[in-house]
Motif scaffolding. Structure first.
Motif, mmCIF file in Angstrom:
data_model
loop_
_atom_site.group_PDB
_atom_site.id
_atom_site.type_symbol
_atom_site.label_atom_id
_atom_site.label_comp_id
_atom_site.label_asym_id
_atom_site.label_seq_id
_atom_site.Cartn_x
_atom_site.Cartn_y
_atom_site.Cartn_z
ATOM 1 N N ALA A 2 28.119 26.902 -14.797
ATOM 2 C CA ALA A 2 27.786 26.058 -13.966
ATOM 3 C C ALA A 2 28.046 24.768 -14.575
ATOM 4 C CB ALA A 2 26.188 26.104 -13.724
ATOM 5 N N GLY A 3 29.234 24.099 -14.317
ATOM 6 C CA GLY A 3 29.403 22.954 -15.047
ATOM 7 C C GLY A 3 29.577 23.052 -16.351
ATOM 8 N N ASP A 4 28.954 22.212 -17.344
ATOM 9 C CA ASP A 4 29.189 22.258 -18.604
ATOM 10 C C ASP A 4 28.285 23.434 -19.054
ATOM 11 O OD1 ASP A 4 30.755 20.075 -18.562
ATOM 12 O OD2 ASP A 4 29.165 18.717 -18.854
ATOM 13 N N SER A 34 30.535 21.189 0.838
ATOM 14 C CA SER A 34 31.950 21.219 0.374
ATOM 15 C C SER A 34 32.299 19.870 -0.453
ATOM 16 C CB SER A 34 33.299 21.287 1.429
ATOM 17 O OG SER A 34 32.514 20.246 2.531
ATOM 18 N N ASP A 35 31.415 18.880 -0.176
ATOM 19 C CA ASP A 35 31.782 17.544 -0.852
ATOM 20 C C ASP A 35 30.731 17.450 -2.053
ATOM 21 O OD1 ASP A 35 29.650 17.174 0.673
ATOM 22 O OD2 ASP A 35 30.032 15.292 1.469
ATOM 23 N N TYR A 36 30.107 18.536 -2.072
ATOM 24 C CA TYR A 36 28.942 18.341 -3.364
ATOM 25 C C TYR A 36 29.630 18.711 -4.673
ATOM 26 C CZ TYR A 36 25.686 20.360 -6.471
ATOM 27 O OH TYR A 36 24.698 20.832 -7.784
ATOM 28 N N THR A 37 29.458 17.834 -5.608
ATOM 29 C CA THR A 37 30.323 17.828 -7.005
ATOM 30 C C THR A 37 29.414 18.267 -8.170
ATOM 31 O OG1 THR A 37 29.901 15.427 -7.212
ATOM 32 C CG2 THR A 37 32.044 16.200 -6.015
ATOM 33 N N GLY A 38 28.371 18.612 -7.801
ATOM 34 C CA GLY A 38 27.461 19.038 -8.972
ATOM 35 C C GLY A 38 27.822 20.449 -9.578
ATOM 36 N N VAL A 39 26.901 20.949 -10.283
ATOM 37 C CA VAL A 39 26.829 22.432 -10.908
ATOM 38 C C VAL A 39 26.861 23.233 -9.616
ATOM 39 C CG1 VAL A 39 26.426 21.478 -13.073
ATOM 40 C CG2 VAL A 39 24.590 22.624 -11.687
ATOM 41 N N ARG A 40 27.280 24.438 -9.839
ATOM 42 C CA ARG A 40 27.243 25.526 -8.948
ATOM 43 C C ARG A 40 27.185 26.899 -9.583
ATOM 44 N NH1 ARG A 40 30.771 24.578 -3.736
ATOM 45 N NH2 ARG A 40 30.752 22.084 -3.611
ATOM 46 N N ILE A 84 23.385 18.862 -0.992
ATOM 47 C CA ILE A 84 23.794 19.741 -1.877
ATOM 48 C C ILE A 84 24.041 21.049 -1.116
ATOM 49 C CG2 ILE A 84 22.914 21.088 -3.746
ATOM 50 C CD1 ILE A 84 21.127 18.852 -4.520
ATOM 51 N N PHE A 85 23.180 21.318 -0.180
ATOM 52 C CA PHE A 85 23.337 22.750 0.655
ATOM 53 C C PHE A 85 23.777 22.522 1.895
ATOM 54 C CE2 PHE A 85 20.796 23.812 -3.095
ATOM 55 C CZ PHE A 85 21.501 24.729 -3.676
ATOM 56 N N SER A 86 24.419 23.494 2.746
ATOM 57 C CA SER A 86 24.803 23.483 3.793
ATOM 58 C C SER A 86 23.929 24.717 4.345
ATOM 59 C CB SER A 86 26.234 23.602 4.199
ATOM 60 O OG SER A 86 26.633 24.907 3.674
ATOM 61 N N PHE A 87 23.673 24.530 5.906
ATOM 62 C CA PHE A 87 22.940 25.880 6.363
ATOM 63 C C PHE A 87 23.401 25.841 7.909
ATOM 64 C CE2 PHE A 87 19.583 27.352 9.275
ATOM 65 C CZ PHE A 87 19.090 28.427 8.716
ATOM 66 N N ASP A 88 23.974 26.847 8.090
ATOM 67 C CA ASP A 88 24.537 27.420 9.311
ATOM 68 C C ASP A 88 23.451 27.560 10.228
ATOM 69 O OD1 ASP A 88 27.587 29.176 10.439
ATOM 70 O OD2 ASP A 88 25.628 28.840 11.752
ATOM 71 N N GLU A 89 23.051 27.084 11.146
ATOM 72 C CA GLU A 89 21.885 27.322 12.173
ATOM 73 C C GLU A 89 22.301 28.433 13.004
ATOM 74 O OE1 GLU A 89 19.234 25.578 12.616
ATOM 75 O OE2 GLU A 89 19.548 23.837 11.462
ATOM 76 N N GLU A 90 23.347 28.975 13.199
ATOM 77 C CA GLU A 90 23.854 29.995 13.931
ATOM 78 C C GLU A 90 23.603 31.339 13.222
ATOM 79 O OE1 GLU A 90 24.884 30.659 17.294
ATOM 80 O OE2 GLU A 90 23.994 28.478 17.561
ATOM 81 N N SER A 91 23.940 31.453 12.099
ATOM 82 C CA SER A 91 24.108 32.768 11.209
ATOM 83 C C SER A 91 23.033 32.614 10.325
ATOM 84 C CB SER A 91 25.319 32.903 10.738
ATOM 85 O OG SER A 91 25.567 31.979 9.622
ATOM 86 N N GLY A 92 22.461 31.393 9.896
ATOM 87 C CA GLY A 92 21.442 31.561 8.825
ATOM 88 C C GLY A 92 22.105 31.497 7.327
ATOM 89 N N SER A 114 22.555 20.656 -9.357
ATOM 90 C CA SER A 114 22.199 19.421 -10.343
ATOM 91 C C SER A 114 22.146 18.367 -9.476
ATOM 92 C CB SER A 114 23.337 19.034 -11.358
ATOM 93 O OG SER A 114 24.568 19.082 -10.789
ATOM 94 N N GLY A 115 21.642 17.078 -10.173
ATOM 95 C CA GLY A 115 21.487 15.772 -9.252
ATOM 96 C C GLY A 115 20.150 15.684 -9.024
ATOM 97 N N ARG A 116 19.559 15.365 -7.711
ATOM 98 C CA ARG A 116 18.290 15.332 -7.509
ATOM 99 C C ARG A 116 17.477 16.600 -7.448
ATOM 100 N NH1 ARG A 116 16.662 14.927 -1.947
ATOM 101 N NH2 ARG A 116 18.288 15.194 -0.711
ATOM 102 N N ILE A 117 15.979 16.391 -7.822
ATOM 103 C CA ILE A 117 15.334 17.796 -8.118
ATOM 104 C C ILE A 117 15.222 18.462 -6.643
ATOM 105 C CG2 ILE A 117 13.191 16.698 -7.886
ATOM 106 C CD1 ILE A 117 12.329 18.381 -10.237
#
Lengths: 272, 180
Positions: A102-104, A229-235, A215-223, A206-209
């Motif tokens: 996750a990142g470094d 996609s444009d989040y650049t922090g650790v994953r 940071i996260f996406s949520f699909d309202e249909e499927s959950g 990472s980033g804000r607490i």
């Protein structure tokens, strides 16, 4: 049989009361106790700092070698919870030791255990889940306690918005400590097993607490939940092995409603 | 140390990465729990210990345990149930550990006997397993299922203890107007 008159009972027991100064004395006692606790925490911090400084001195000039991780049981023992240490040794525990970059950092999901009365630090009649995680720098540089938690970790449950059901709505607190330059975290959660009919995973970010929609996406249909996609922090995502037979949708609904959320008839959160 | 307000909680993050989501140990929290629960917990402890000083010690122990353990409660009812259970258990432990001298024990008995016909003294003379259940039912107005949950007993056992305790009281207090 005649019925004991409740008002009579109350009248007699109303006369039982502690000393007039008892409340005042107790408030003073508890404030002193709390001040001592704070002082002890600071002393422990100094002790840890000295340990870390010693470790850094010993490692200076040498190549930092990867150190074998502690076990979840040892981590629980180190934070002073032998009951939880025993729970991590039991058959109910899942020992995972899955490491992801996750990142470094390398993040290792070490294990998870769920159940009632498995920690000496919690209410005894409630189910909790405890997750043990290790965080270490990939380049081997020891982590310092004063760095704080280098990355954030949260459980997320498919079907529920990450900004609603997350570390903060499920957390029962967390304890962290550094050993040999590795940050160990023990997270306590309201039992995650009640959500076992959903996909429950641990996400590093990472980033804000707060795990927000930046940071996260949520699909309202499927959950479904994913990183933006444009989040650049650790994953790093770890699927949590939960016993599906222990899923309890009603308990999950009650927990969410008690947390102030409104749900529709399908158990989905209604957000204003 | 960083403190952030998140909903009802303070998120306290220490330099070590230790964090809690609560407001335990603040002046407001301490004042609230003491003001709200002292008298109730004292009466419960007294029902087990029959001694004011011991009951006060038990209540203070319970509050200290609350601050140290920092359990997370769903709501105020959950908090109250936790405090009652810990008070009963703490009081029972004090009673076992104290190994009181007979003379000290006698003081407690004398207090009870000074008003030998009262409901209070009759309840305190019952075996503790009956008096605790009676107190939670008649004073705290808790339903049997909640008492069962707090004391970790089957509901049927609570019902039986309630009925037996009541029967003994009725026999002792015959004609004193305590029963309909």
């Amino acid at each position: 049989m005649g019925i004991l008159i409740r008002s009579q009972y109350r009248n007699e027991f109303d006369g039982l009361s502690p000393r007039r100064d008892f409340e005042e004395d107790t408030i003073r006692l508890l404030r002193v106790h709390q001040a001592e606790r704070n002082s002890m925490k600071n002393k422990k911090l100094i002790t840890v700092l000295v340990s870390v400084i010693l470790a850094v001195v010993l490692l200076a000039g040498t190549v930092y070698a990867a150190v074998k991780l502690l076990t979840p049981s040892q981590v629980a023992e180190n934070i002073g919870d032998p009951q939880l240490a025993a729970a991590f040794e039991s058959d109910d525990a899942f020992i995972i030791n899955d490491t992801k970059q996750a990142g470094d950092y390398n993040v290792t999901l070490m294990g998870i255990v769920s159940g009632k009365n498995i920690s000496g630090m919690d209410s005894i009649d409630t189910d909790y889940s405890y997750v043990c995680v290790a965080i270490e720098r990939i380049d081997g540089t020891p982590l310092d306690v004063l760095d704080g938690i280098p990355i954030n970790i949260t459980p997320l449950v498919s079907g529920y918005q990450p900004w609603c059901v997350n570390l903060f709505s499920l957390s029962n607190g967390a304890h962290g400590h550094v050993n040999d330059g590795i940050y160990y975290m023990l997270y306590g959660f309201e039992t995650l097993e009640m959500f076992a009919d959903h996909e429950v995973a641990l996400y590093a970010y990472s980033g804000r607490i707060a795990p927000g929609s930046d940071i996260f996406s949520f699909d309202e249909e499927s959950g479904a939940i994913d990183y933006q996609s444009d989040y650049t922090g650790v994953r790093a995502k770890f699927d949590l092995p939960l016993d599906a037979s222990k899923a309890d949708p009603e308990a999950a609904r009650q927990h969410l409603e008690a947390s102030g959320f409104v749900l529709d008839e399908n158990g989905r959160l209604i957000l204003e | 140390m960083i403190t952030k307000n998140i909903g009802f909680y303070n998120c306290v993050i220490s330099e070590r990465g230790l964090f809690h989501l609560n407001s335990y140990g603040t002046d407001e929290h301490i004042s609230r729990i003491v003001t709200e629960y002292s008298k109730m917990l004292f009466r419960i402890a007294f029902t087990v210990l029959h001694n004011g000083a011991d009951a006060e010690d038990a209540v203070q122990d319970v509050f200290i345990r609350l601050i140290d353990r920092q359990p997370v409660f769903r709501d105020s009812e959950h908090e109250k149930a936790w405090l009652i259970r810990v008070t009963v258990n703490t009081s029972r432990n004090i009673r076992k550990k104290n190994a009181r001298s007979e003379s000290e024990r006698e003081i407690g008995v004398q207090i009870a006997r000074s008003d030998a016909e009262s409901l209070l003294s009759a309840v305190l003379e019952l075996p503790e397993k009956y008096s605790t259940v009676l107190h939670l039912y008649y004073y705290e107005d808790l339903p049997i299922r909640d008492i069962a949950s707090i004391l970790r007993l089957p509901a049927a056992t609570v019902g039986t203890r309630l009925a037996r305790g009541r029967a003994v009281l009725k026999e002792k207090l015959k004609g004193d107007g305590y029963f309909d």
